[in-house]
Design a protein around this motif. Structure first.
Motif, PDB file in Angstrom:
ATOM      1  N   ILE A 156      56.686  25.546 -24.445  1.00 26.14           N
ATOM      2  CA  ILE A 156      56.042  26.814 -24.434  1.00 26.14           C
ATOM      3  C   ILE A 156      54.444  26.547 -24.005  1.00 26.14           C
ATOM      4  CG2 ILE A 156      55.431  28.705 -25.557  1.00 26.14           C
ATOM      5  CD1 ILE A 156      58.086  28.949 -26.953  1.00 26.14           C
ATOM      6  N   PHE A 157      53.665  25.617 -24.833  1.00 29.21           N
ATOM      7  CA  PHE A 157      52.522  25.380 -24.392  1.00 29.21           C
ATOM      8  C   PHE A 157      52.186  24.900 -23.107  1.00 29.21           C
ATOM      9  CE2 PHE A 157      51.652  24.934 -29.474  1.00 29.21           C
ATOM     10  CZ  PHE A 157      51.474  26.379 -29.469  1.00 29.21           C
ATOM     11  N   GLU A 158      53.054  24.115 -22.700  1.00 25.37           N
ATOM     12  CA  GLU A 158      52.801  23.474 -21.641  1.00 25.37           C
ATOM     13  C   GLU A 158      52.899  24.488 -20.367  1.00 25.37           C
ATOM     14  OE1 GLU A 158      55.577  20.572 -18.643  1.00 25.37           O
ATOM     15  OE2 GLU A 158      55.566  20.071 -20.676  1.00 25.37           O
ATOM     16  N   HIS A 159      53.955  25.383 -20.504  1.00 26.80           N
ATOM     17  CA  HIS A 159      53.962  26.630 -19.378  1.00 26.80           C
ATOM     18  C   HIS A 159      52.857  27.847 -19.591  1.00 26.80           C
ATOM     19  CE1 HIS A 159      57.557  24.079 -18.682  1.00 26.80           C
ATOM     20  NE2 HIS A 159      57.654  24.542 -17.526  1.00 26.80           N
ATOM     21  N   GLU A 160      52.682  27.930 -20.963  1.00 27.72           N
ATOM     22  CA  GLU A 160      51.703  29.041 -21.181  1.00 27.72           C
ATOM     23  C   GLU A 160      50.371  28.369 -21.561  1.00 27.72           C
ATOM     24  OE1 GLU A 160      53.135  32.070 -20.598  1.00 27.72           O
ATOM     25  OE2 GLU A 160      55.243  31.344 -20.339  1.00 27.72           O
ATOM     26  N   GLN A 171      56.855  34.716 -24.396  1.00 31.73           N
ATOM     27  CA  GLN A 171      56.839  33.365 -24.200  1.00 31.73           C
ATOM     28  C   GLN A 171      58.062  32.912 -24.739  1.00 31.73           C
ATOM     29  OE1 GLN A 171      54.265  34.860 -26.158  1.00 31.73           O
ATOM     30  NE2 GLN A 171      52.867  34.595 -24.427  1.00 31.73           N
ATOM     31  N   MET A 172      58.806  33.654 -25.507  1.00 27.31           N
ATOM     32  CA  MET A 172      60.186  32.841 -26.048  1.00 27.31           C
ATOM     33  C   MET A 172      61.342  33.420 -24.942  1.00 27.31           C
ATOM     34  SD  MET A 172      60.522  31.846 -28.668  1.00 27.31           S
ATOM     35  CE  MET A 172      59.206  31.468 -29.881  1.00 27.31           C
ATOM     36  N   MET A 173      61.119  34.469 -24.137  1.00 25.31           N
ATOM     37  CA  MET A 173      61.831  35.036 -23.098  1.00 25.31           C
ATOM     38  C   MET A 173      61.650  34.029 -21.933  1.00 25.31           C
ATOM     39  SD  MET A 173      63.612  37.168 -24.288  1.00 25.31           S
ATOM     40  CE  MET A 173      64.538  37.822 -22.877  1.00 25.31           C
ATOM     41  N   GLY A 174      60.526  33.595 -21.695  1.00 29.98           N
ATOM     42  CA  GLY A 174      60.051  32.456 -20.759  1.00 29.98           C
ATOM     43  C   GLY A 174      60.967  31.372 -20.829  1.00 29.98           C
ATOM     44  N   TYR A 175      60.882  30.883 -22.129  1.00 32.01           N
ATOM     45  CA  TYR A 175      61.606  29.417 -22.660  1.00 32.01           C
ATOM     46  C   TYR A 175      63.187  29.770 -22.357  1.00 32.01           C
ATOM     47  CZ  TYR A 175      63.392  25.621 -24.983  1.00 32.01           C
ATOM     48  OH  TYR A 175      64.168  24.450 -25.365  1.00 32.01           O
ATOM     49  N   TRP A 176      63.588  30.773 -22.827  1.00 36.01           N
ATOM     50  CA  TRP A 176      65.161  30.968 -22.686  1.00 36.01           C
ATOM     51  C   TRP A 176      65.267  31.037 -21.029  1.00 36.01           C
ATOM     52  CZ3 TRP A 176      66.690  29.320 -26.701  1.00 36.01           C
ATOM     53  CH2 TRP A 176      66.477  29.840 -28.045  1.00 36.01           C
ATOM     54  N   ARG A 177      64.609  31.705 -20.261  1.00 41.00           N
ATOM     55  CA  ARG A 177      64.877  31.710 -18.622  1.00 41.00           C
ATOM     56  C   ARG A 177      64.838  30.210 -18.140  1.00 41.00           C
ATOM     57  NH1 ARG A 177      60.896  34.917 -17.880  1.00 41.00           N
ATOM     58  NH2 ARG A 177      61.160  36.768 -19.007  1.00 41.00           N
ATOM     59  N   ARG A 178      63.883  29.540 -18.628  1.00 45.95           N
ATOM     60  CA  ARG A 178      63.695  27.963 -18.131  1.00 45.95           C
ATOM     61  C   ARG A 178      64.785  27.254 -18.736  1.00 45.95           C
ATOM     62  NH1 ARG A 178      58.438  29.138 -19.495  1.00 45.95           N
ATOM     63  NH2 ARG A 178      58.783  27.957 -21.633  1.00 45.95           N
TER      64      ARG A 178
END
Length: 96
Positions: A38-42, A56-63
């Motif tokens: 999460i810190f790497e992508h955000e 941020q969590m939704m972005g992680y679940w998509r990745r």
């Protein structure tokens, strides 16, 4: 992840860790990897745990959509435990 953030996570999860339970060690490694991702992508979060939220969590679940349902459930469980233990604002959304 900077050492301060790492220590914060380890301190919050200290009651969860018990000697001789390898699954909990695996879950802690998994939690550290999730937060690192999460810190790497955000990058705008500046490694501040309190700024991690639903977006941020939704972005992680998509990745990580390619992972199995079981793995995603285990990751959800450890994230929920961490957010509840650390008393961070917001809720961890369930992966789809």
């Amino acid at each position: 992840m900077n050492p301060t953030t790492y220590k914060q996570i380890r301190t919050v999860m200290a009651p969860f860790m018990k000697k001789g339970i390898p699954y909990r060690k695996k879950q802690l490694k998994r939690l550290l990897a999730i937060i690192e991702d999460i810190f790497e992508h955000e990058s705008y979060l500046h490694e501040n745990l309190s700024r991690i939220g639903r977006k941020q969590m939704m972005g992680y679940w998509r990745r990580t959509a390619h992972e199995t349902r079981k793995t995603r459930k285990e990751k959800y469980d450890v994230l929920k435990l961490f957010f509840d233990t650390a008393k961070l604002q917001g809720k961890v959304p369930r992966p789809k």
